[in-house]
Design a protein around this motif. Structure first.
Motif, PDB file in Angstrom:
ATOM      1  N   LEU A 100       0.683  -1.259  -0.020  1.00 16.78           N
ATOM      2  CA  LEU A 100       0.014  -0.028   0.021  1.00 16.78           C
ATOM      3  C   LEU A 100       0.793   1.287  -0.085  1.00 16.78           C
ATOM      4  N   ASP A 101       2.116   1.221  -0.206  1.00 21.50           N
ATOM      5  CA  ASP A 101       2.898   2.567  -0.025  1.00 21.50           C
ATOM      6  C   ASP A 101       2.621   3.424  -1.187  1.00 21.50           C
ATOM      7  N   PRO A 102       2.341   4.537  -0.706  1.00 22.07           N
ATOM      8  CA  PRO A 102       1.870   5.548  -1.693  1.00 22.07           C
ATOM      9  C   PRO A 102       2.887   6.648  -2.273  1.00 22.07           C
ATOM     10  N   HIS A 103       4.227   5.974  -1.900  1.00 18.01           N
ATOM     11  CA  HIS A 103       5.211   7.085  -2.292  1.00 18.01           C
ATOM     12  C   HIS A 103       6.356   6.170  -3.226  1.00 18.01           C
ATOM     13  N   ILE A 104       7.074   6.751  -3.872  1.00 16.42           N
ATOM     14  CA  ILE A 104       8.227   6.380  -4.769  1.00 16.42           C
ATOM     15  C   ILE A 104       9.440   7.214  -4.567  1.00 16.42           C
ATOM     16  N   SER A 105      10.711   6.840  -5.172  1.00 16.76           N
ATOM     17  CA  SER A 105      11.679   7.807  -4.835  1.00 16.76           C
ATOM     18  C   SER A 105      11.708   8.658  -5.922  1.00 16.76           C
ATOM     19  N   PRO A 106      12.426   9.984  -5.780  1.00 14.98           N
ATOM     20  CA  PRO A 106      12.579  11.005  -6.816  1.00 14.98           C
ATOM     21  C   PRO A 106      13.139  10.284  -8.308  1.00 14.98           C
ATOM     22  N   ARG A 107      13.950   9.312  -8.133  1.00 14.59           N
ATOM     23  CA  ARG A 107      14.490   8.901  -9.044  1.00 14.59           C
ATOM     24  C   ARG A 107      13.593   8.230  -9.873  1.00 14.59           C
ATOM     25  N   ALA A 108      12.669   7.331  -9.443  1.00  8.55           N
ATOM     26  CA  ALA A 108      11.518   6.670 -10.025  1.00  8.55           C
ATOM     27  C   ALA A 108      10.692   7.605 -10.849  1.00  8.55           C
ATOM     28  N   ALA A 109      10.480   8.862 -10.057  1.00  7.87           N
ATOM     29  CA  ALA A 109       9.616   9.677 -10.711  1.00  7.87           C
ATOM     30  C   ALA A 109      10.250  10.426 -12.135  1.00  7.87           C
ATOM     31  N   TRP A 110      11.526  10.691 -11.890  1.00  7.16           N
ATOM     32  CA  TRP A 110      12.268  11.405 -12.913  1.00  7.16           C
ATOM     33  C   TRP A 110      12.247  10.387 -14.266  1.00  7.16           C
ATOM     34  N   LEU A 111      12.151   9.316 -13.978  1.00  9.62           N
ATOM     35  CA  LEU A 111      12.465   8.296 -15.083  1.00  9.62           C
ATOM     36  C   LEU A 111      11.146   8.048 -15.909  1.00  9.62           C
ATOM     37  N   GLN A 112      10.417   8.565 -15.260  1.00  7.85           N
ATOM     38  CA  GLN A 112       8.853   8.630 -16.089  1.00  7.85           C
ATOM     39  C   GLN A 112       8.404   9.905 -16.582  1.00  7.85           C
TER      40      GLN A 112
END
Length: 185
Positions: free
Chosen positions: A125-137
């Motif tokens: 149920l984790d609502p977060h991702i790392s900034p790196r995972a966001a930048w990749l998208q």
């Protein structure tokens, strides 16, 4: 026998009263002080209600993907898959997630995909991702929304939460709030 039986019965009654009445009452009372009075943080967007503290499923290319969930984001059945890292079924699921990510994000190398984008968290149920995972998208989302990558990168930076007191925990991005901000662009 009386010397052992009566103290055991008294201890059982005291324990039942404490753990079935007093302890739950204290936890409930503390929960009333939390946002949402212990019912979770509810956010409303576009006429839909979301729990901000529970991961949400986003699969469209115009949104940031959440961390996968072993329980399909169902808070009533919170938990992981309980499959070890050498389990063939688990490895097939992770490989399918990698393949899907690569199809939707062309030009990305498999080695660049952060682990949290292809593996479920312990609770699912984790609502977060790392900034790196966001930048990749960012590239995929910018193309799908016909917006500049710089604007999306700015949005990611604005929604990156710093560690508690600058020391405790990693930087993270709340996927639901980031996707809601995307909708407002």
């Amino acid at each position: 026998m009386k010397t052992n039986l009566f103290p055991a019965i008294k201890l059982t009654i005291v324990t039942l009263i404490f753990f079935c009445v007093i302890y739950p009452a204290v936890v409930w009372a503390i929960a009333q002080l939390a946002p949402g009075s212990g019912h979770g943080e509810i956010v409303t967007a576009n006429g839909k209600r979301y729990y901000a503290n529970i991961g949400q499923k986003f699969t469209e290319d115009r949104f940031f993907n959440s961390r996968p969930s072993a329980v399909e984001y169902n808070a009533a059945g919170s938990g992981g898959s309980n499959k070890g890292p050498s389990n063939p079924e688990y490895l097939a699921i992770v490989q399918a997630r990698i393949d899907t990510f690569l199809v939707h994000n062309p030009g990305t190398d498999k080695k660049d995909i952060p682990v949290e984008l292809v593996t479920a968290s312990g609770s699912g149920l984790d609502p977060h991702i790392s900034p790196r995972a966001a930048w990749l998208q960012v590239k995929r989302i910018a193309a799908a929304r016909k917006v500049s990558e710089a604007k999306i990168m700015q949005l990611v930076s604005a929604h990156t939460e710093k560690p508690l007191s600058g020391l405790f925990g990693p930087e993270k991005v709340h996927v639901l709030s980031l996707n809601m901000a995307l909708e407002k662009l």
